[in-house]
Motif scaffolding. Structure first.
Motif, mmCIF file in Angstrom:
data_model
loop_
_atom_site.group_PDB
_atom_site.id
_atom_site.type_symbol
_atom_site.label_atom_id
_atom_site.label_comp_id
_atom_site.label_asym_id
_atom_site.label_seq_id
_atom_site.Cartn_x
_atom_site.Cartn_y
_atom_site.Cartn_z
ATOM 1 N N UNK A 65 0.874 -1.167 0.000
ATOM 2 C CA UNK A 65 0.000 0.000 0.000
ATOM 3 C C UNK A 65 0.913 1.219 0.000
ATOM 4 N N UNK A 66 0.327 2.384 -0.073
ATOM 5 C CA UNK A 66 1.129 3.601 0.002
ATOM 6 C C UNK A 66 1.861 3.645 1.341
ATOM 7 N N UNK A 67 1.160 3.331 2.426
ATOM 8 C CA UNK A 67 1.791 3.314 3.750
ATOM 9 C C UNK A 67 2.937 2.301 3.801
ATOM 10 N N UNK A 68 2.729 1.119 3.266
ATOM 11 C CA UNK A 68 3.751 0.074 3.251
ATOM 12 C C UNK A 68 5.004 0.572 2.528
ATOM 13 N N UNK A 69 4.809 1.218 1.376
ATOM 14 C CA UNK A 69 5.939 1.760 0.617
ATOM 15 C C UNK A 69 6.643 2.878 1.378
ATOM 16 N N UNK A 70 5.875 3.726 2.031
ATOM 17 C CA UNK A 70 6.470 4.809 2.823
ATOM 18 C C UNK A 70 7.298 4.235 3.970
ATOM 19 N N UNK A 71 6.811 3.181 4.609
ATOM 20 C CA UNK A 71 7.567 2.534 5.684
ATOM 21 C C UNK A 71 8.899 2.018 5.150
ATOM 22 N N UNK A 72 8.885 1.403 3.964
ATOM 23 C CA UNK A 72 10.141 0.930 3.365
ATOM 24 C C UNK A 72 11.088 2.097 3.114
ATOM 25 N N UNK A 73 10.557 3.196 2.585
ATOM 26 C CA UNK A 73 11.389 4.375 2.330
ATOM 27 C C UNK A 73 11.999 4.911 3.628
ATOM 28 N N UNK A 74 11.183 5.047 4.667
ATOM 29 C CA UNK A 74 11.679 5.557 5.945
ATOM 30 C C UNK A 74 12.701 4.615 6.579
ATOM 31 N N UNK A 75 12.451 3.316 6.476
ATOM 32 C CA UNK A 75 13.382 2.328 7.005
ATOM 33 C C UNK A 75 14.712 2.421 6.261
ATOM 34 N N UNK A 76 14.653 2.634 4.952
ATOM 35 C CA UNK A 76 15.860 2.789 4.158
ATOM 36 C C UNK A 76 16.646 4.025 4.530
ATOM 37 N N UNK A 77 15.965 5.141 4.682
ATOM 38 C CA UNK A 77 16.628 6.380 5.088
ATOM 39 C C UNK A 77 17.251 6.215 6.471
ATOM 40 N N UNK A 78 16.528 5.581 7.385
ATOM 41 C CA UNK A 78 17.063 5.334 8.728
ATOM 42 C C UNK A 78 18.323 4.473 8.657
ATOM 43 N N UNK A 79 18.299 3.435 7.826
ATOM 44 C CA UNK A 79 19.466 2.566 7.686
ATOM 45 C C UNK A 79 20.673 3.320 7.166
ATOM 46 N N UNK A 80 20.470 4.148 6.156
ATOM 47 C CA UNK A 80 21.585 4.927 5.605
ATOM 48 C C UNK A 80 22.121 5.926 6.629
ATOM 49 N N UNK A 81 21.229 6.566 7.353
ATOM 50 C CA UNK A 81 21.657 7.532 8.370
ATOM 51 C C UNK A 81 22.381 6.841 9.525
ATOM 52 N N UNK A 82 21.838 5.717 9.977
ATOM 53 C CA UNK A 82 22.425 5.030 11.125
ATOM 54 C C UNK A 82 23.728 4.314 10.771
ATOM 55 N N UNK A 83 23.959 4.050 9.487
ATOM 56 C CA UNK A 83 25.192 3.397 9.052
ATOM 57 C C UNK A 83 26.409 4.312 9.179
ATOM 58 N N UNK A 84 26.185 5.545 9.532
ATOM 59 C CA UNK A 84 27.293 6.493 9.658
ATOM 60 C C UNK A 84 28.167 6.197 10.869
ATOM 61 N N UNK A 85 27.631 5.466 11.857
ATOM 62 C CA UNK A 85 28.423 5.099 13.026
ATOM 63 C C UNK A 85 28.302 3.597 13.261
ATOM 64 N N UNK A 86 29.290 3.035 13.930
ATOM 65 C CA UNK A 86 29.266 1.608 14.232
ATOM 66 C C UNK A 86 28.078 1.270 15.131
ATOM 67 N N UNK A 87 27.877 2.051 16.175
ATOM 68 C CA UNK A 87 26.762 1.808 17.089
ATOM 69 C C UNK A 87 25.421 1.941 16.392
ATOM 70 N N UNK A 88 25.308 2.941 15.546
ATOM 71 C CA UNK A 88 24.068 3.130 14.798
ATOM 72 C C UNK A 88 23.809 1.983 13.841
#
Length: 148
Positions: A65-88
């Motif tokens: 659904x649109x919500x499902x796709x948005x969740x994937x997008x947000x999860x992806x952005x979070x992963x890229x942002x959190x990959x900046x540190x080892x702990x993240x």
């Protein structure tokens, strides 16, 4: 005794977990984008914002659904942002894996035809969530293990 090789190995391990988290995040981002592309997502015109009534199927298999796709997008952005540190990176992989295992359990427990299926998920989604959850947790733990 020299510590230079150990320091080099530790730096490599830190880079590896960060790379893994970034790759997983990028995959989620790509999946989120693909969910909005007609042809890649069949029954695109039948996609709803949320709910079990969405008939859109990513790759003809996974109900989205649109919500499902948005969740994937947000999860992806979070992963890229959190990959900046080892702990993240570790938090994203292990914590994200736990989230996907909870989503897998949720998908098993709800009636897929009920309003509780608001994401929505189908049997293929449930199996994918199980595999993703286990793989992310294993990656996060294996790549963050300290060696002596």
């Amino acid at each position: 005794m020299t510590t230079a090789p150990m320091a080099g190995r530790a730096a490599g391990e830190r880079a590896t977990i960060r790379t893994a988290a970034a790759l997983v995040g990028a995959v989620f981002l790509i999946v989120g984008i693909l969910g909005f592309i007609p042809g890649v997502t069949s029954n695109y015109s039948a996609m709803t914002f949320l709910g079990q009534d969405s008939e859109a199927m990513l790759l003809g298999i996974f109900q989205v659904s649109i919500l499902h796709n948005i969740v994937h997008l947000l999860f992806g952005v979070a992963g890229l942002a959190m990959a900046r540190t080892v702990g993240g990176a570790r938090t994203f992989l292990v914590g994200g894996g736990v989230i996907y295992l909870v989503l897998w359990l949720y998908g098993l427990l709800i009636d897929q035809e009920s309003p509780a299926n608001f994401v929505p998920v189908n049997t293929a989604d449930n199996w994918l969530h199980l595999v993703l959850g286990v793989a992310m947790i294993l990656l996060g733990l294996a790549l963050s293990r300290r060696r002596t």
